[in-house]
Every structure is written in C-alpha cells, then in structure tokens.
Design an enzyme around this catalytic site. Sequence first.
Site, mmCIF file in Angstrom:
data_model
loop_
_atom_site.group_PDB
_atom_site.id
_atom_site.type_symbol
_atom_site.label_atom_id
_atom_site.label_comp_id
_atom_site.label_asym_id
_atom_site.label_seq_id
_atom_site.Cartn_x
_atom_site.Cartn_y
_atom_site.Cartn_z
ATOM 1 N N CYS A 199 30.093 32.452 51.590
ATOM 2 C CA CYS A 199 31.494 33.383 51.619
ATOM 3 C C CYS A 199 30.899 34.264 52.742
ATOM 4 O O CYS A 199 30.035 35.159 52.165
ATOM 5 C CB CYS A 199 31.877 33.879 50.431
ATOM 6 S SG CYS A 199 32.792 35.187 50.258
ATOM 7 N N CYS A 217 32.324 38.271 51.312
ATOM 8 C CA CYS A 217 31.819 38.750 50.066
ATOM 9 C C CYS A 217 30.747 37.998 49.829
ATOM 10 O O CYS A 217 29.883 37.595 50.267
ATOM 11 C CB CYS A 217 33.017 39.234 49.144
ATOM 12 S SG CYS A 217 34.441 38.143 49.155
ATOM 13 N N SER A 218 30.751 37.434 48.173
ATOM 14 C CA SER A 218 29.871 36.349 47.880
ATOM 15 C C SER A 218 30.653 35.370 46.701
ATOM 16 O O SER A 218 30.132 35.079 45.553
ATOM 17 C CB SER A 218 28.561 36.980 47.273
ATOM 18 O OG SER A 218 27.995 37.600 48.145
ATOM 19 N N CYS A 219 31.770 35.202 47.206
ATOM 20 C CA CYS A 219 32.903 34.274 46.451
ATOM 21 C C CYS A 219 32.022 32.981 45.966
ATOM 22 O O CYS A 219 31.297 32.432 46.942
ATOM 23 C CB CYS A 219 33.990 33.915 47.190
ATOM 24 S SG CYS A 219 35.070 35.281 47.646
#
Lengths: 222, 198
Positions: free
Chosen positions: B103, B106-108
Amino acid sequence: MDAADLGGTDGWGPVVRPSDVEPEPPFPHPWEGRAFALTVLTMGRISGRNLDAFRYALSRLDRASYLDDGYYGRWLNAAELMLTDSAILAPGAVEARARARRGEDVSEPAVPEPARPDYAPTAPGSLREIGSPPRFAPGDPVRPLAEAPAPTAKLPRYVRGRAGVVTAVRPPHVLPDTHAVLAGEHPQHVYTVAFTARELWGDGAEDATVHADLSESHLEPR
Amino acid sequence: MTPDDPAPRPGPALRTEALEELLVERGLVDRAVMDGFVRTYEQDVGPLNGATVVARAWTDPDYREWLLRDGTAAIASLGFTGPQGEYMVVLEQTAEVHHVVVCTLCSCYPWPVLGLPPSWYKDPAYRARVVREPRTVLGEMGLDLPPERRIEVWDSSAEVRYLTLPRRPAGTGGLMPDELAALVTRDAMVGVAGVGAP
C-alpha cells in the site's frame, strides 16, 4: 496526499529484511498499543470523523511528524490533528501535558469549546449499494486523471496520467475525496487498473505489472 | 530555557501517555475499552487466521475455487471478518506468476486474516520501492525468483485488501490442515517469501 504518497519515490535505502525482525509482536513497545487504541477510538467515536478523515490527517502531517516516530507515532500525530480539528483538544495540549508529565513548568492551553461535527455515515464500513452500473469493464483502456481532483483523493502520484487497462470491477465504496472532509459519501465503483512498469517508469524499468485500485471518477476512457 | 536551548520535544511514548490522560480526564476514553482493543490484536487477530485459510485451500479444491472467486465470502465462512477486511481478494501464486502486495499511500492490509502489518510492510522503503523495482526488492528480502516468473504488484490504494495464496511445498501430501497452516508465514501471504517444506 503529500507526506503519505511514497510510491516510486527515491532515497530510502534498503528495505527491511523480514528475517531480521521476526518474530515481531503487534506492538513492540507498549505505547504503540496505547496509540493504536486511542487512534481507533478517536477516528470512530471521539472526533466525529472517519477512516478517510484519518488518512487525510496522516497526509497533512509534516515530514518529521509522518516519519520520525514510526507507524504508530504517525497514528498518534494524526489522531491529535483530528481531535484539534474537532476542537476536542487545543493545539499544543498534548505536548504541554507531556512536558508537564516529565516535570517541566508549562502552562496548558485552555480546553476549547468542542466543535465535534454533526456527521454520521449512512452505514458501517465503506461498501455501499448504488443504482448505477459500472462505467468501465475489464479490458477497457483507461487513464487516471493527471492531477488529483482534491487533496483528499486517493490517487497515487505515480499512476496519474498513465495509460492503464481495467482488470477488475470492484463493488462501490464511499469516495474519500468528499467523505474525508464530511462532505458526503458519493459512493462509486472502484476498478483495479493494470499498468506496465515501462509505462510507469520508462524503458529501463524492471519487467512487471503494477495494479492499483482507483475510484471511477478518477478514471477517463482512452 | 532559551530559544537556543529548547528541551527536546517529548517522544511518542510520553505524548501517548499525555493524550490518554487528557481524554480519560474528559471522560472520552475508557481505559478498559482500550485494553480490550490492544488484547484483541495481540492475541486473537493474526496471521494464523490467514494460514488457516491457505491450508484449507490447499486441501479442499472446492474451497480453493470459492476463495479465488469470492475471497471475502470464503474467508468469512471460516469466521474471519472485521475492520480493514470488508472486501478481500485472494491472488494465487503459480509457476508462471508471482504476486506481491503493498500500500503506497498508507499501509492498507487485510487485518482479519493477517492481523496488524509488520514493520517491513509499513516501512517507507518498501512502500516506495516495491512498485518500481519489485524483483530487486524481493531479492533484498530474501526471495530470489526465477527470471522467467512474471511479477504482478498490487497497490491496495482503495478499500480492496489482498491476500496471496502461496504455492504448496512439495512433500506435504500427508500433512493435516493444522500441520500445513503451521508452515504458512505472514510474509508468504503478502508475497515476499515462499513457503518452505517442513
């Protein structure tokens, strides 16, 4: 998206090798678990804002606030920003309290008059039903917009204006562009769009395909 | 204290304590609720859920077909649902193509099957580089792919969360599903590692 939009950017050095850090607990430091819980509660309940507003808050952090304290450090800073946006906290209140806790002689700002927004989602989560059929189908040639239509848009810089092909139609989701600023859900279909590495990075690129999930209003036919 | 000699800004641990205290004082946060969130993600939601999904797919062809066609429903049938996993897609690793997930914005990450993301997934270097030079990045992480294997990178930049279905290692024909699940790492389910034989 500024601080957060990292795809394709330079200067980061080597990646972390998983075998060097594992086994890794979810919260290596206790404060990270507390920051996680505080942030989840802030975005869900306290500030009157939402997950998209949280991501927008992350993207508005300055580079140091985004990077210097790691993942849960940036969560903490974004939670504070959402709480000051809603006037639950005064700007500087957290730092003043933290300094007071370590013994500095600081005066804390007055508690402001809360301005928690009167806003609620129409349903839990981000999936929604809509009446209109998807505009694009698998195989359709498309091109993401060359510019992000709003600072809240989730349109990675590295795919803007590049030629891609739809590979999957996903169900409708709320649109972060408006939802992040409490201006309506505007649900729309999401598409997985494939780009060749050469299209994204030029002729010398490693051979690969990169797929990105993009909102319908961020795509144009080509 | 003078402007030339400021006390350093309090670090994140101290600022977290300060925020918690401010919100508790105002009656906006209940520490027991916070404890519950932390405990859930320390104890209940983690990559063993995803490994259970993978082991089932390796041993049940009908389930595998369902998982690849409708990941969210097939995963929910094993009891794994929750935030950051409303819509999940499963990608099958094969001899021809290797999938890797990131991601960049973000850090999905698919929390219901993998728990909270590990440090390497959240690291800016991984987020920045794996879309641009995936074969090099995978090599740095310890996964050297044969040159003929195509690489597909999946940037989960909307609310679509990906899980990869690793290739089943040779020599595991006699293992039970729970023994197979024990072989499956979170790194393999993101696509930065393979699954080794026992």
